[in-house]
Design a protein around this motif. Structure first.
Motif, mmCIF file in Angstrom:
data_model
loop_
_atom_site.group_PDB
_atom_site.id
_atom_site.type_symbol
_atom_site.label_atom_id
_atom_site.label_comp_id
_atom_site.label_asym_id
_atom_site.label_seq_id
_atom_site.Cartn_x
_atom_site.Cartn_y
_atom_site.Cartn_z
ATOM 1 N N LYS A 119 10.363 2.780 -8.616
ATOM 2 C CA LYS A 119 10.139 1.451 -8.048
ATOM 3 C C LYS A 119 9.130 0.648 -8.886
ATOM 4 O O LYS A 119 8.140 1.209 -9.362
ATOM 5 N N PRO A 120 9.359 -0.663 -9.055
ATOM 6 C CA PRO A 120 8.397 -1.491 -9.789
ATOM 7 C C PRO A 120 7.080 -1.632 -9.035
ATOM 8 O O PRO A 120 7.069 -1.746 -7.807
ATOM 9 N N LYS A 121 5.994 -1.637 -9.774
ATOM 10 C CA LYS A 121 4.658 -1.746 -9.173
ATOM 11 C C LYS A 121 4.221 -3.215 -9.222
ATOM 12 O O LYS A 121 4.102 -3.795 -10.308
ATOM 13 N N VAL A 122 3.980 -3.787 -8.064
ATOM 14 C CA VAL A 122 3.750 -5.234 -7.987
ATOM 15 C C VAL A 122 2.422 -5.617 -7.329
ATOM 16 O O VAL A 122 2.161 -6.802 -7.125
ATOM 17 N N SER A 123 1.590 -4.634 -7.003
ATOM 18 C CA SER A 123 0.328 -4.973 -6.341
ATOM 19 C C SER A 123 -0.697 -3.877 -6.551
ATOM 20 O O SER A 123 -0.364 -2.751 -6.932
ATOM 21 N N ILE A 127 6.428 -1.536 -5.013
ATOM 22 C CA ILE A 127 5.368 -0.714 -4.432
ATOM 23 C C ILE A 127 4.007 -1.078 -4.999
ATOM 24 O O ILE A 127 3.890 -1.831 -5.975
ATOM 25 N N SER A 128 2.975 -0.491 -4.422
ATOM 26 C CA SER A 128 1.609 -0.635 -4.921
ATOM 27 C C SER A 128 1.413 0.199 -6.178
ATOM 28 O O SER A 128 1.927 1.315 -6.290
ATOM 29 N N GLY A 129 0.621 -0.322 -7.094
ATOM 30 C CA GLY A 129 0.290 0.426 -8.306
ATOM 31 C C GLY A 129 -0.558 1.640 -8.031
ATOM 32 O O GLY A 129 -0.694 2.516 -8.891
ATOM 33 N N PHE A 130 -1.159 1.720 -6.847
ATOM 34 C CA PHE A 130 -1.977 2.871 -6.473
ATOM 35 C C PHE A 130 -1.154 3.997 -5.857
ATOM 36 O O PHE A 130 -1.692 5.035 -5.488
ATOM 37 N N THR A 131 0.137 3.801 -5.717
ATOM 38 C CA THR A 131 0.991 4.801 -5.075
ATOM 39 C C THR A 131 1.082 6.068 -5.926
ATOM 40 O O THR A 131 1.402 6.003 -7.111
ATOM 41 N N PRO A 156 -6.129 10.224 -2.578
ATOM 42 C CA PRO A 156 -4.774 9.932 -2.117
ATOM 43 C C PRO A 156 -4.345 10.689 -0.863
ATOM 44 O O PRO A 156 -3.412 10.255 -0.178
ATOM 45 N N ILE A 157 -5.012 11.809 -0.564
ATOM 46 C CA ILE A 157 -4.587 12.574 0.608
ATOM 47 C C ILE A 157 -5.460 12.331 1.836
ATOM 48 O O ILE A 157 -5.201 12.915 2.893
ATOM 49 N N THR A 214 0.855 -1.186 0.000
ATOM 50 C CA THR A 214 0.000 0.000 0.000
ATOM 51 C C THR A 214 0.897 1.244 0.000
ATOM 52 O O THR A 214 2.119 1.142 0.110
ATOM 53 N N GLU A 215 0.271 2.406 -0.100
ATOM 54 C CA GLU A 215 1.052 3.623 -0.277
ATOM 55 C C GLU A 215 1.723 4.127 0.992
ATOM 56 O O GLU A 215 2.836 4.663 0.933
ATOM 57 N N GLU A 216 1.069 3.969 2.133
ATOM 58 C CA GLU A 216 1.569 4.661 3.328
ATOM 59 C C GLU A 216 2.968 4.224 3.758
ATOM 60 O O GLU A 216 3.764 5.070 4.174
#
Length: 267
Positions: free
Chosen positions: A46-50, A32-36, A238-239, A13-15
């Motif tokens: 960073k590669p997005k893996v989730s 990292i998460s694809g939602f980041t 996102p915020i 996740t992003e946090e």
């Protein structure tokens, strides 16, 4: 002595990504998460893996992580698969402002950055105190309805309700905010919002744009003060919908700004 702390971290996740970057520990992140979206550079580096409810298990394993960090029971199945594969997993489950502050401190300690995490958490606490003090000077507090989703209608989670309070408002559904799972914050009857008559409506429809005109057109909602006065506002997902630093800084400021505008209109 070699670094005894995790140095190949996957953030589901992003946090955790936002916290580790803020602490200058981003070199430890390998996925990292694809939602980041915060910080923006993470998406480039960073590669997005989730995503939130699923992950690319093979790609995660190929990164050879020594720690995977996720959030909530919703990611329990992902965590189970990773644990079966022999990966160490930390799933946090915090839902409050105090929980976010503790999360920053705990994550910092896990990567050997306790002092930096403590300073960062204290910055957040100081910001919360500053906003709370500014709001305390206002003569009136508005009733604020926060909508997390529209079909079905889902009300705000606990940290959002608490930040509304810090920002100078009173959350419209405090009894539902205590429910950690979204399914228990579903409003079966939207007329309850009409009955409680919020002064401000905030929308943050996770993953899609808030449409205030659609909210205003709901049967009977034209009687709501917020609708009559045009006080319907989007708070970007996102915020505010991530239980991390973004909510304590930008999310809080966005809510505070909306309430401040409302207060000025009452003068």
């Amino acid at each position: 002595m070699s670094d005894p702390f995790p140095h190949r971290i996957v953030c589901l996740t992003e946090e955790p990504t936002e916290v580790l970057y803020a602490l200058g520990e981003e070199h430890r992140i390998v996925g990292i998460s694809g939602f980041t979206v915060r910080p923006a550079r993470a998406r480039k580096e960073k590669p997005k893996v989730s995503v939130f409810t699923s992950a690319k298990l093979g790609e995660i394993l190929a990164l050879e992580p020594d720690l995977v960090i996720g959030f909530s029971d919703i990611q329990a199945d992902i965590a189970r698969e990773l644990i079966h594969a022999g990966i160490e997993v930390w799933i946090s489950n915090h839902r409050s402002v105090e929980g976010i502050l503790a999360y920053i401190r705990r994550l910092g300690a896990m990567v050997g950055a306790h002092e930096k995490a403590e300073r960062y958490a204290q910055r957040a606490e100081a910001h919360l105190a500053e906003v709370r003090a500014a709001a305390a000077a206002w003569p009136k507090r508005p009733k604020v309805y926060f909508e997390e989703w529209d079909e079905p209608i889902i009300t705000g989670i606990r940290w959002v309700a608490e930040l509304i309070g810090v920002a100078g408002g009173d959350d419209l559904f405090p009894e539902l905010a205590r429910e950690s799972l979204a399914k228990y914050r579903i409003l079966a009857d939207g007329s309850e919002v009409v009955r409680r008559a919020p002064d401000i409506i905030l929308g943050s429809w996770c993953g899609k744009r808030f449409r205030p005109e659609r909210v205003a057109q709901r049967p009977g909602w034209d009687a709501i003060p917020a609708v009559r006065n045009g006080d319907l506002h989007e708070i970007k997902s996102p915020i505010i919908l991530q239980p991390g630093p973004a909510a304590l800084f930008d999310g809080l400021d966005a809510i505070h700004g909306v309430i401040a505008d409302w207060v000025r209109k009452q003068e």
